[in-house]
Design a protein around this motif. Structure first.
Motif, short mmCIF file in Angstrom:
data_model
loop_
_atom_site.label_atom_id
_atom_site.label_comp_id
_atom_site.label_asym_id
_atom_site.label_seq_id
_atom_site.Cartn_x
_atom_site.Cartn_y
_atom_site.Cartn_z
N LEU A 469 0.81 -1.27 -0.29
CA LEU A 469 0.07 0.22 -0.33
C LEU A 469 1.13 1.24 0.11
CD1 LEU A 469 -3.43 1.26 0.47
CD2 LEU A 469 -2.69 1.22 2.83
N GLY A 470 1.67 0.96 0.88
CA GLY A 470 2.86 2.56 1.19
C GLY A 470 3.54 2.45 -0.29
N ALA A 471 3.99 1.19 -1.30
CA ALA A 471 4.44 1.73 -2.03
C ALA A 471 3.74 2.37 -3.63
CB ALA A 471 4.73 0.31 -3.20
N ALA A 472 2.18 2.03 -3.83
CA ALA A 472 1.46 2.35 -4.62
C ALA A 472 1.34 3.82 -4.42
CB ALA A 472 -0.34 2.31 -3.81
N ALA A 473 1.00 4.75 -2.61
CA ALA A 473 0.92 5.51 -2.51
C ALA A 473 1.84 6.52 -2.89
CB ALA A 473 0.78 5.94 -0.59
N ALA A 474 3.05 6.11 -2.65
CA ALA A 474 4.65 6.47 -3.12
C ALA A 474 4.34 7.03 -4.75
CB ALA A 474 5.99 6.03 -2.92
N ALA A 475 4.30 6.09 -5.23
CA ALA A 475 3.79 6.55 -6.74
C ALA A 475 2.74 7.17 -7.41
CB ALA A 475 3.37 5.39 -7.58
N VAL A 476 1.12 7.25 -6.39
CA VAL A 476 1.06 8.83 -6.93
C VAL A 476 1.14 9.46 -6.03
CG1 VAL A 476 -1.55 9.18 -5.68
CG2 VAL A 476 -1.13 6.79 -6.29
N SER A 477 1.67 9.73 -5.13
CA SER A 477 2.18 11.26 -4.85
C SER A 477 3.35 11.18 -6.32
CB SER A 477 3.18 11.02 -3.14
OG SER A 477 3.72 11.78 -2.98
N GLY A 478 4.33 10.92 -6.82
CA GLY A 478 5.26 10.46 -7.73
C GLY A 478 4.50 11.52 -8.76
#
Length: 502
Positions: A469-478
């Protein structure tokens, strides 16, 4: 967790106050005050690397271990502004900052005693010596843990004092650099102590009937932590004089008894917040949704998923120590990466591209935890892990910790630099803007603390669901950083703030 210490210093003093500027202090005095950060950060490093595994040894289920970390964002949100306000208005004969710095250090000593001796005190109160839950030890530990977080946040008032004593413009950047340096020193020493398995031999009395080797090592680490903090604090408070200059408002104001103006200003600023700041807060919020699960469970992941151990076993202990070593490497990389980020912060148009890029790097690294875990599982016999993983697996996991030092350096600096730029362009106060940005950090931490355990359980337990879930949040943040975040003009000079954890 320590989050943007300099940003919070500004936020705590966001209401308009005037003080007569102090005379510049000799550099050795500034170094002494800055060195307090090493003692504070040593304790933070031990918390981040060792305490999540320890609460499980006491019997708190993995699904609920993260809730204890609620004290970090809550104390970060409340304690520093309160301490900043009252220290600004303190008229004690001992000085404005001394009583708070000294009280914080004293509370750290109390908290360390409660945490270190939780198992012993629990056993004395009636807890069994078996592997089951130890409710009395858990109670003592939780009380100590919350006191420790509050006390460490009080210690950050030392940075208020540091920047105040270095008020002359030519020494301000040096003071910030020294504070950052000693934070890094504290991190490295704390993680190094956490990774060493025989530290308890320095304090042989630490191992008792109720306190096994892991507990004894933890106890010994905290002994060193409190000794370092008390030594630095006593030296600074004894050798560095402080001139009391109570803050006075520019215009007469009426403040209700018991009310602290900074909170009213902080939440009131949300009404008139410019669009650029809302976008920045959204990107920052998603960034911390990505970071916080890993920061809570990184050593637990090493012990369980990488080393294949169960809580309380030798393999799990080895994995936690390896994780602490990885965090030490991470801190070293973070220190060097911060130098490059500070340089790029003076080229404003590159800032948002850099933040977007490292958010994608963070997403890839968090996704790689799945690959490392699967490779580690494949290398173990079907009957379960009996020895540490293959060298290649361990090297890969440690390399992951090292690479994560780069996006972490950006996370500690760039959001606060952008907040300073956007607030200057919109005419709003930098202190308030940085304080508002802090809401985008502590609120996601609170949500993750409460939700990460049940989320992991929903997908079968372990740590990987929260990491994914953190990986997905980081991608959206990028993506949002590159697409929606405006680029600052080239003629804006940024002075990046130094960040850290709570």
């Amino acid at each position: 967790m320590e989050i943007a210490s300099e940003a919070k210093d500004n936020a705590a003093s966001s209401f308009q106050l005037q003080q007569s500027p102090p005379q510049a202090e000799p550099m050795w005095k500034i170094i002494l005050v800055a060195a307090i950060a090493a003692g504070v950060q040593f304790g933070w490093a031990l918390q981040l690397s060792l305490l999540t595994p320890y609460v499980q040894l006491l019997g708190i289920p993995h699904a609920w271990a993260a809730i204890i970390w609620l004290c970090g964002p809550i104390s970060g949100l409340l304690v520093q502004p309160i301490v900043g306000y009252y220290s600004d208005h303190c008229t004690s004969k001992f000085g404005q900052r001394r009583p708070f710095i000294g009280s914080g250090a004293g509370l750290v000593a109390v908290a360390v005693f409660l945490i270190g001796f939780a198992a012993d005190l629990g056993h004395a109160a009636g807890d069994s010596l078996g592997k089951g839950p130890k409710p009395r030890a858990i109670t003592v530990f939780v009380v100590g843990f919350w006191i420790l977080d509050v006390a460490n946040n009080m210690g950050h008032v030392g940075h208020f004092w540091l920047t105040y004593r270095a008020k002359m413009r030519e020494k301000m950047s040096t003071a910030n650099a020294l504070f950052s340096f000693f934070m890094a020193v504290g991190n490295v020493l704390g993680y190094a102590a956490g990774s060493y398995t025989h530290l308890y031999k320095v304090f042989p009395f630490s191992k008792t009937k109720a306190c096994d080797l892991y507990c004894a090592n933890l106890k010994s680490c905290f002994f060193i932590s409190v000794a370092l903090l008390l030594t630095m604090t006593i030296l600074a408070l004894t050798l560095v004089r402080e001139t009391t200059t109570v803050a006075a408002p520019k215009q007469p104001t009426t403040v209700k008894k018991g009310k602290i103006p900074v909170f009213g200003e902080l939440f009131g600023a949300l009404k008139d917040l410019p669009r650029t700041m809302w976008i920045l807060m959204l990107v920052t919020c998603l960034n911390w949704v990505a970071w916080f699960p890993f920061l809570l469970f990184d050593t637990d992941w090493m012990g369980k998923e990488v080393y294949g151990g169960n809580v309380g076993t030798k393999l799990y202990d080895q994995g936690v120590r390896a994780g602490a070593l990885g965090l030490m490497i991470n801190s070293i990389v973070l220190g060097f990466a911060s130098l490059g980020v500070q340089f790029l912060a003076h080229r404003p148009r590159q800032v948002k591209k850099l933040w977007g890029a490292v958010n994608f790097l963070l997403a890839v690294c968090l996704a790689m935890t799945v690959l490392i875990t699967k490779l580690a599982e494949r290398g173990r016999p079907s009957t379960g892990a009996t020895e540490s993983p293959l060298v290649g697996i361990k090297v890969g996991a440690l390399a992951l910790f090292a690479v994560l030092g780069i996006p972490l350096a950006v996370t500690y600096i760039i959001p606060f630099a952008l907040a300073s730029i956007f607030s200057s362009n919109s005419g709003s106060g930098q202190g308030l803007s940085l304080g508002v940005l802090n809401l985008a950090i502590v609120i996601p931490q609170m949500v993750v603390s409460v939700a990460s355990g049940p989320w992991n359980q929903l997908f079968g337990g372990g740590n990987l669901p929260a990491f994914v879930l953190g990986a997905a949040a980081a991608a959206v943040s990028g993506i949002l950083s590159l697409v929606m975040l405006p680029s600052p003009p080239d003629d804006v000079a940024t002075k990046a703030a130094v960040g850290g954890f709570h």
